[in-house]
Scaffold this active site. Structure first.
Site, PDB file in Angstrom:
ATOM      1  CG  ASP A   1      72.762 115.231  85.024  1.00 54.13           C
ATOM      2  OD1 ASP A   1      74.019 114.695  84.875  1.00 54.13           O
ATOM      3  OD2 ASP A   1      72.176 115.808  85.718  1.00 54.13           O
TER       4      ASP A   1
ATOM      5  CG  HIS B   1      77.186 107.256  84.448  1.00 52.02           C
ATOM      6  ND1 HIS B   1      78.110 106.548  85.457  1.00 52.02           N
ATOM      7  CD2 HIS B   1      76.722 108.178  85.058  1.00 52.02           C
ATOM      8  CE1 HIS B   1      77.927 107.175  86.430  1.00 52.02           C
ATOM      9  NE2 HIS B   1      77.044 107.980  86.370  1.00 52.02           N
TER      10      HIS B   1
HETATM   11  C1  SDX Z   1      76.711 112.954  86.252  1.00 46.89           C
HETATM   12  O1  SDX Z   1      80.335 109.969  88.330  1.00 46.89           O
HETATM   13  C2  SDX Z   1      78.963 110.033  88.670  1.00 46.89           C
HETATM   14  O2  SDX Z   1      78.300 109.049  89.294  1.00 46.89           O
HETATM   15  C3  SDX Z   1      78.434 111.247  87.925  1.00 46.89           C
HETATM   16  C4  SDX Z   1      76.768 111.429  88.477  1.00 46.89           C
HETATM   17  C5  SDX Z   1      76.461 111.428  89.654  1.00 46.89           C
HETATM   18  O3  SDX Z   1      75.350 110.941  90.159  1.00 46.89           O
HETATM   19  O4  SDX Z   1      77.324 112.016  90.338  1.00 46.89           O
HETATM   20  O5  SDX Z   1      76.137 110.189  87.829  1.00 46.89           O
HETATM   21  C6  SDX Z   1      75.886 112.572  87.745  1.00 46.89           C
HETATM   22  O6  SDX Z   1      77.452 113.682  86.301  1.00 46.89           O
HETATM   23  C7  SDX Z   1      76.244 112.190  85.217  1.00 46.89           C
HETATM   24  C8  SDX Z   1      77.076 112.592  83.753  1.00 46.89           C
HETATM   25  C9  SDX Z   1      76.454 114.036  83.391  1.00 46.89           C
HETATM   26  N1  SDX Z   1      77.333 114.570  82.310  1.00 46.89           N
HETATM   27  C10 SDX Z   1      77.027 114.415  80.830  1.00 46.89           C
HETATM   28  O7  SDX Z   1      76.033 114.098  80.267  1.00 46.89           O
HETATM   29  C11 SDX Z   1      78.041 115.207  80.008  1.00 46.89           C
HETATM   30  C12 SDX Z   1      78.194 114.147  78.717  1.00 46.89           C
HETATM   31  N2  SDX Z   1      78.822 112.846  78.970  1.00 46.89           N
HETATM   32  C13 SDX Z   1      80.127 112.837  78.950  1.00 46.89           C
HETATM   33  O8  SDX Z   1      81.071 114.153  79.028  1.00 46.89           O
HETATM   34  C14 SDX Z   1      80.853 111.544  79.434  1.00 46.89           C
HETATM   35  O9  SDX Z   1      80.041 110.549  78.982  1.00 46.89           O
HETATM   36  C15 SDX Z   1      80.850 111.562  80.919  1.00 46.89           C
HETATM   37  C16 SDX Z   1      81.621 112.487  81.586  1.00 46.89           C
HETATM   38  C17 SDX Z   1      79.648 111.373  81.623  1.00 46.89           C
HETATM   39  C18 SDX Z   1      81.992 110.227  81.172  1.00 46.89           C
HETATM   40  O10 SDX Z   1      83.063 110.538  80.793  1.00 46.89           O
HETATM   41  P1  SDX Z   1      84.262 109.390  80.679  1.00 46.89           P
HETATM   42  O11 SDX Z   1      83.835 108.185  81.460  1.00 46.89           O
HETATM   43  O12 SDX Z   1      85.599 109.999  80.970  1.00 46.89           O
HETATM   44  O13 SDX Z   1      84.094 108.774  79.273  1.00 46.89           O
HETATM   45  P2  SDX Z   1      84.833 109.694  77.955  1.00 46.89           P
HETATM   46  O14 SDX Z   1      84.659 110.871  78.056  1.00 46.89           O
HETATM   47  O15 SDX Z   1      86.421 108.931  78.057  1.00 46.89           O
HETATM   48  O16 SDX Z   1      84.060 109.084  76.698  1.00 46.89           O
HETATM   49  C19 SDX Z   1      84.307 107.680  76.245  1.00 46.89           C
HETATM   50  C20 SDX Z   1      84.116 107.926  74.763  1.00 46.89           C
HETATM   51  C21 SDX Z   1      84.958 108.897  73.897  1.00 46.89           C
HETATM   52  O17 SDX Z   1      85.110 108.538  72.662  1.00 46.89           O
HETATM   53  P3  SDX Z   1      86.485 107.896  72.002  1.00 46.89           P
HETATM   54  O18 SDX Z   1      87.412 109.018  72.527  1.00 46.89           O
HETATM   55  O19 SDX Z   1      86.531 106.556  72.624  1.00 46.89           O
HETATM   56  O20 SDX Z   1      86.110 107.652  70.473  1.00 46.89           O
HETATM   57  O21 SDX Z   1      82.715 108.110  74.651  1.00 46.89           O
HETATM   58  C22 SDX Z   1      82.633 109.279  73.775  1.00 46.89           C
HETATM   59  C23 SDX Z   1      83.918 110.041  74.136  1.00 46.89           C
HETATM   60  O22 SDX Z   1      84.156 110.993  73.001  1.00 46.89           O
HETATM   61  N3  SDX Z   1      81.698 110.147  74.545  1.00 46.89           N
HETATM   62  C24 SDX Z   1      80.594 110.904  74.163  1.00 46.89           C
HETATM   63  C25 SDX Z   1      79.813 111.492  75.358  1.00 46.89           C
HETATM   64  N4  SDX Z   1      80.395 110.847  76.367  1.00 46.89           N
HETATM   65  C26 SDX Z   1      81.238 110.106  75.950  1.00 46.89           C
HETATM   66  N5  SDX Z   1      80.396 111.165  72.717  1.00 46.89           N
HETATM   67  C27 SDX Z   1      79.289 112.015  72.403  1.00 46.89           C
HETATM   68  N6  SDX Z   1      78.577 112.544  73.530  1.00 46.89           N
HETATM   69  C28 SDX Z   1      78.750 112.066  74.647  1.00 46.89           C
HETATM   70  N7  SDX Z   1      77.719 112.616  75.795  1.00 46.89           N
END
Ligand code: SDX
Length: 393
Positions: A329, A272
């Site tokens: 989710d 998140h």
């Molecule tokens: C919602 O914003 C809100 O409030 C949203 C929400 C709401 O109520 O409106 O809470 C609802 O959208 C919840 C999120 C649902 N999405 C998912 O579950 C999809 C999987 N999650 C990710 O794609 C990600 O964690 C996000 C999109 C939720 C957050 O993205 P960020 O903050 O841009 O983080 P990032 O992509 O920059 O990740 C940081 C690191 C990365 O690794 P490095 O490059 O530092 O090595 O964490 C890793 C990412 O690769 N990472 C994950 C991961 N999520 C982040 N690795 C594996 N699996 C994951 N799910």
């Protein structure tokens, strides 16, 4: 232009506005709607009461709530011209695409809503119409996907019961609303009702800032929510858990895939932008999943896989270092499935829940007379160069 442009991809460190609606503390896992803790609202309130709280700023008195519920009931019906639009959608049209089109069509049906100097009365009517008609449109989108006849709203039923009735009633048999399902749906909608400046809410604000109608702004919000990185994650989580189950149920194998930078696989429902220790909604939903499945006597193997994944991830350095925890989710789809909601309707449920938040944020932006949203950029393209005629290229 004078002055500096701060480059901030994804607005990770940019405050786009001030707001008095929802408070999040990502470190402490705190979520308050207008100051009330989400844990108390989830246990004690109703979805329409929370909608009133978010939109008007305070918990309603008994009379205010009764009036609000009555206003919504008299606007639940969607006129036949809108229903005729359904006939144009193919049965396999994704319900999110159907409702975003229909919510936007409401702008055509109620053109006065686009009037820039909207008076308070028009704003209130537009809000009530949208809150009232979205469940009908959502249920009809589902019926369309099943090739079934639509059900018209029954105003003898409360909000959640009416939606479930419109979704599941069939002409061939009586539909009995199960109070366990109604209670679980009520709680899920409350938990999704607002979340400060997330992707879809920011979309609603920026579209609304051009003085487009609330219907157009919410239609844009529905499309932003649909993305698998945002509200579309609840459908992606169930599809992921199903894939793990069908592939032998080995959670660790998929955890390793999620850590492999060369593997596009992401652990959906994890991580998140704001919550860095836990998502308070995920905690409530996880507890509720056990209760709902227990009360309905359902054993869902993917719930066990979800728990294995969570347990393994919480002790895995890759996830711990990146502060990746289950988000709202991760468990919600398991409950929706237990309630009989089909997978392709999961994100529609998220949109139904988030609707009062989108409305409250739009209303706040309008009443604060905020300027049109128009961020800047840092230009990295070609320097000035002269046109070359076609025969010289
Ligand atoms: C919602 O914003 C809100 O409030 C949203 C929400 C709401 O109520 O409106 O809470 C609802 O959208 C919840 C999120 C649902 N999405 C998912 O579950 C999809 C999987 N999650 C990710 O794609 C990600 O964690 C996000 C999109 C939720 C957050 O993205 P960020 O903050 O841009 O983080 P990032 O992509 O920059 O990740 C940081 C690191 C990365 O690794 P490095 O490059 O530092 O090595 O964490 C890793 C990412 O690769 N990472 C994950 C991961 N999520 C982040 N690795 C594996 N699996 C994951 N799910």
């Amino acid at each position: 232009q004078s002055g500096y442009i701060t480059l901030d991809y994804g607005y990770k460190n940019t405050g786009a506005t001030t707001s008095a609606i929802t408070f999040l503390d990502g470190e402490e896992g705190i979520l308050h709607y207008r100051g009330y803790p989400i844990e108390q609202l989830a246990e004690q309130s109703s979805f329409l009461e929370v909608a009133y709280l978010l939109i008007y700023g305070d918990l309603p008195t008994k009379d205010q709530l009764a009036h609000f519920e009555h206003e919504i009931k008299i606007h639940t019906l969607v006129n036949e011209d809108v229903r005729k639009i359904f006939d144009g959608f193919p049965v396999n049209a994704h319900p999110m695409g159907v409702i975003s089109s229909l919510v936007c069509a409401l702008t055509a049906f109620y053109p006065e809503s686009t009037n820039p100097d909207r008076n308070q009365e028009m704003i209130e009517l537009t809000i009530i119409r949208l809150l009232a008609k979205m469940p009908t449109l959502a249920a009809w989108a589902y019926k369309n996907s099943q090739g079934h006849p639509v059900n018209y709203p029954k105003n003898s039923l409360d909000y959640c019961s009416n939606f479930l009735y419109m979704m599941f009633a069939l002409p061939v048999e009586e539909y009995e609303v199960d109070p366990v399902i109604v209670d679980a749906m009520n709680k899920l909608l409350i938990l999704h009702a607002d979340h400060e400046q997330n992707c879809s809410t920011s979309t609603v604000r920026i579209v609304g800032s051009s003085q487009a109608s609330l219907y157009s702004a919410v239609s844009a919000g529905i499309n932003a929510l649909w993305g698998p990185l945002h509200g579309g994650a609840n459908q992606a989580v169930i599809e992921m858990l199903e894939a793990i189950k069908n592939d032998g149920g080995d959670a660790t194998k998929y955890l390793n895939k999620a850590k492999d930078k060369n593997d596009p696989f992401r652990l959906m429902g994890f991580g998140h932008r704001v919550y860095k220790n836990f998502d308070p909604r995920a905690r409530i939903i996880k507890k509720s999943a056990d209760q709902v499945l227990g009360k309905l006597g359902i054993k869902d193997p993917v719930l066990d896989i979800a728990k294995q994944l969570e347990e393994a991830a919480l002790s895995d350095p890759y996830f711990v270092e990146r502060k990746l925890y289950p988000n709202v989710d991760f468990y919600s789809g398991i409950i929706y499935r237990a309630l009989g909601i089909p997978t392709e309707m999961f994100t529609v449920m998220f949109a139904l829940g988030r609707l009062p938040g989108w409305i409250a944020q739009w209303k706040e932006m309008i009443s604060n007379k905020e300027p049109i949203g128009r961020p800047r950029q840092v230009y990295v393209g070609s320097t000035k160069r002269d046109y070359v005629p076609l025969d010289k290229r």
